[in-house]
Design an enzyme around this catalytic site. Structure first.
Site, PDB file in Angstrom:
ATOM      1  N   HIS A  72       1.501  75.663  42.745  1.00 45.94           N
ATOM      2  CA  HIS A  72       2.120  76.572  41.765  1.00 45.94           C
ATOM      3  C   HIS A  72       2.089  77.839  42.224  1.00 45.94           C
ATOM      4  O   HIS A  72       2.459  78.161  41.725  1.00 45.94           O
ATOM      5  CB  HIS A  72       2.423  75.632  40.425  1.00 45.94           C
ATOM      6  CG  HIS A  72       1.171  75.584  39.332  1.00 45.94           C
ATOM      7  ND1 HIS A  72      -0.511  75.242  39.286  1.00 45.94           N
ATOM      8  CD2 HIS A  72       0.781  77.190  38.875  1.00 45.94           C
ATOM      9  CE1 HIS A  72      -0.397  75.783  38.962  1.00 45.94           C
ATOM     10  NE2 HIS A  72      -0.658  77.138  38.284  1.00 45.94           N
ATOM     11  N   GLU A  76       2.636  82.818  45.057  1.00 45.16           N
ATOM     12  CA  GLU A  76       1.986  83.731  43.602  1.00 45.16           C
ATOM     13  C   GLU A  76       1.035  84.666  43.830  1.00 45.16           C
ATOM     14  O   GLU A  76       0.514  86.041  43.816  1.00 45.16           O
ATOM     15  CB  GLU A  76       2.041  83.513  42.216  1.00 45.16           C
ATOM     16  CG  GLU A  76       2.074  84.396  41.322  1.00 45.16           C
ATOM     17  CD  GLU A  76       3.088  85.435  40.426  1.00 45.16           C
ATOM     18  OE1 GLU A  76       3.769  85.005  41.068  1.00 45.16           O
ATOM     19  OE2 GLU A  76       3.137  86.804  39.325  1.00 45.16           O
ATOM     20  N   ASP A  77      -0.301  84.309  43.963  1.00 42.76           N
ATOM     21  CA  ASP A  77      -1.821  84.913  44.351  1.00 42.76           C
ATOM     22  C   ASP A  77      -2.100  84.447  46.087  1.00 42.76           C
ATOM     23  O   ASP A  77      -3.523  84.387  45.572  1.00 42.76           O
ATOM     24  CB  ASP A  77      -2.486  84.163  43.313  1.00 42.76           C
ATOM     25  CG  ASP A  77      -2.341  83.638  41.812  1.00 42.76           C
ATOM     26  OD1 ASP A  77      -1.968  84.864  41.805  1.00 42.76           O
ATOM     27  OD2 ASP A  77      -2.194  83.153  40.857  1.00 42.76           O
TER      28      ASP A  77
HETATM   29 MN    MN Z   1      -1.147  78.528  37.308  1.00 40.63          MN
END
Ligand code: MN
Length: 475
Positions: A72, A76-77
């Site tokens: 997840h 994003e990261d």
């Molecule tokens: Mn998270």
């Protein structure tokens, strides 16, 4: 700290007949992507992904959801993109990860942020309910590791948890995660109140725990004697946050709280529930009127269990809850308990979507002003539901304190506008009467009546009814 071995253990028992290779692949992919990254607590980042997936597996979510739980935070990261995830894991898993990524980008502050957050949540819910469930699992681990975050951000996250995530978990019937989120947030949002409840309850809890242990041993012995097998017997301690609210209702008097600890007995199937009830009642005398059969007659939210309060030889009353494993999972995991059997995708577009999801989507679409939007949401999401019946026996879900007028407008705008009276359980009632779960509501209409009474705006409590009255009056 939860490791991949812990996750695997759950998978090997609860997912024995499913192909879990994609989860293992997701673990390796996420480990590679997050390599070298640390959480604020100093842990390797991957432990956050594992913890999220572990929560999802404990709730028995489907395989793609668990894989998405591991992935997840990848787009994003890390250096890997959503496209990479899609190429390796396909459309379904990538779709879930995309949903989560969308939820986590919030630009605003204060009220605007709050409104935007809610809007995004409902939009995601309407597309695939599993996204919200992953988000809840993600938030749970973030709350469990919140001490690593700087104080100002900590408070904001805890507030968000209490105002947005816990109520949504509650609405989805996911009581276990709701309770955990509330208690974790309670410490940060209301530290004084938290300490007050904690200290207040400490001594009582010690004596009560000993007491319930004694009760438990006796029950275990009795069940063994009658050859009734059980899966688990344990004391259920009331959560601090819900205890806090109960105390506020009871004038802060702990002596008025009777269900601080209950004994919960979990058995293989329905028949066992009744056998256990019989054995318990043979041992201890039940309190009159306190035996509740929510199996034969489930609560409107679907909750099933047998409840009884008994006098024990220790001169005290004990609350005992008896349920099957399946009922227990439904009570703790709510909508998630069915995810492997029911289709949680596209729930907002389907007929069987919860009414409140549909309704929130309507609000979402029609109200663009954020202040108004939040007012509406607070009204409809955070109030508890009651379930009443039409004379034909259809179930209608309404917020607590709803009136016959709210009911009428819920059925149809014309029924609302033409309403001249109401019967509840065959008795005439005033239009501002408060409905209760289980009421049968019959609206009396007059076809000649065309416009609603402006005073009704002071009576109705649902935004749906209020909006309909307003728009009729404008015409
Ligand atoms: Mn998270």
């Amino acid at each position: 700290m939860i490791t991949f071995e812990d996750l695997k253990k759950v998978l090997l028992t609860d997912y024995a007949d499913e192909n879990i290779n994609i989860i293992i692949k997701a673990f390796h992919f996420a480990s590679e992507a997050h390599r070298g990254q640390k959480r604020r607590t100093g842990e390797d980042y991957i432990y956050h992904s594992i913890a999220t997936a572990h929560t999802l597996a404990k709730m028995k979510m489907d395989v793609p959801t668990i894989a998405a739980g591991l992935l997840h935070d990848v787009p994003e990261d890390t250096d890997f993109t959503l496209e990479d995830v899609k190429n390796v894991f396909g459309k379904e898993i990538a779709g879930l990860v995309k949903g989560i990524t969308k939820l986590s980008t919030l630009k605003y502050r204060g009220l605007e942020r709050y409104a935007e957050n809610l809007r995004k949540m409902f939009l995601a819910m309407s597309k695939d309910l599993r996204v919200i469930i992953i988000k809840l699992a993600d938030r749970l681990h973030n709350m469990q590791t919140l001490e690593g975050v700087r104080p100002e951000k900590r408070l904001r996250i805890a507030q968000e948890t209490l105002e947005i995530f816990a109520p949504i978990a509650n609405r989805l019937g996911m009581f276990e995660i709701k309770t955990k989120l509330e208690d974790l947030a309670f410490i940060y949002v209301y530290p004084d109140e938290y300490n007050w409840v904690k200290n207040l309850v400490q001594d009582r809890l010690k004596t009560e725990t000993k007491y319930i242990e004694k009760i438990k041993k006796i029950a275990q012995r009795d069940l063994a004697k009658h050859n009734v097998s059980y899966i688990q017997i344990r004391g259920r301690i009331k959560s601090l946050y819900s205890l806090y609210h109960k105390l506020l209702r009871k004038g802060k008097d702990l002596n008025k709280v009777y269900d601080l600890i209950a004994l919960r007995i979990i058995v293989p199937d329905v028949t066992d529930c009744y056998s256990v009830l019989g054995i318990i009642h043979k041992r201890w005398t039940p309190l009159k009127g306190r035996v509740k059969d929510y199996i034969a007659q489930p609560k409107p939210n679907g909750y099933r269990s047998l409840h009884t309060s008994v006098f024990t030889e220790f001169g005290k009353i004990a609350e005992i809850q008896i349920r099957s494993q399946e009922m227990n999972e439904e009570a703790e995991f709510g909508i998630a308990a069915h995810s492997r059997y029911k289709d949680l995708k596209n729930i907002g577009n389907k007929k069987n979507a919860p009414i409140w999801v549909k309704h929130l989507l309507d609000i979402q679409k029609t109200i663009t002003d954020n202040v108004e939007f939040i007012k509406h949401i607070k009204n409809d999401l955070f109030l508890n539901s009651i379930f009443v019946f039409t004379p034909k026996g259809d179930v209608i879900e309404l917020p607590e304190n709803a009136t016959p007028l709210d009911f009428a407008y819920h059925i149809h705008t014309d029924i609302g506008s033409q309403c001249v009276g109401a019967k509840v359980n065959d008795q005439m009632v005033s239009l501002d009467a408060q409905l209760k779960s289980g009421d049968v509501v019959d609206i009396i209409t007059d076809k000649n009546r065309k416009t609603p009474n402006p005073d009704w705006l002071k009576i109705v409590i649902t935004s749906m009814a209020r909006d309909k009255i307003k728009s009729k009056l404008r015409k």
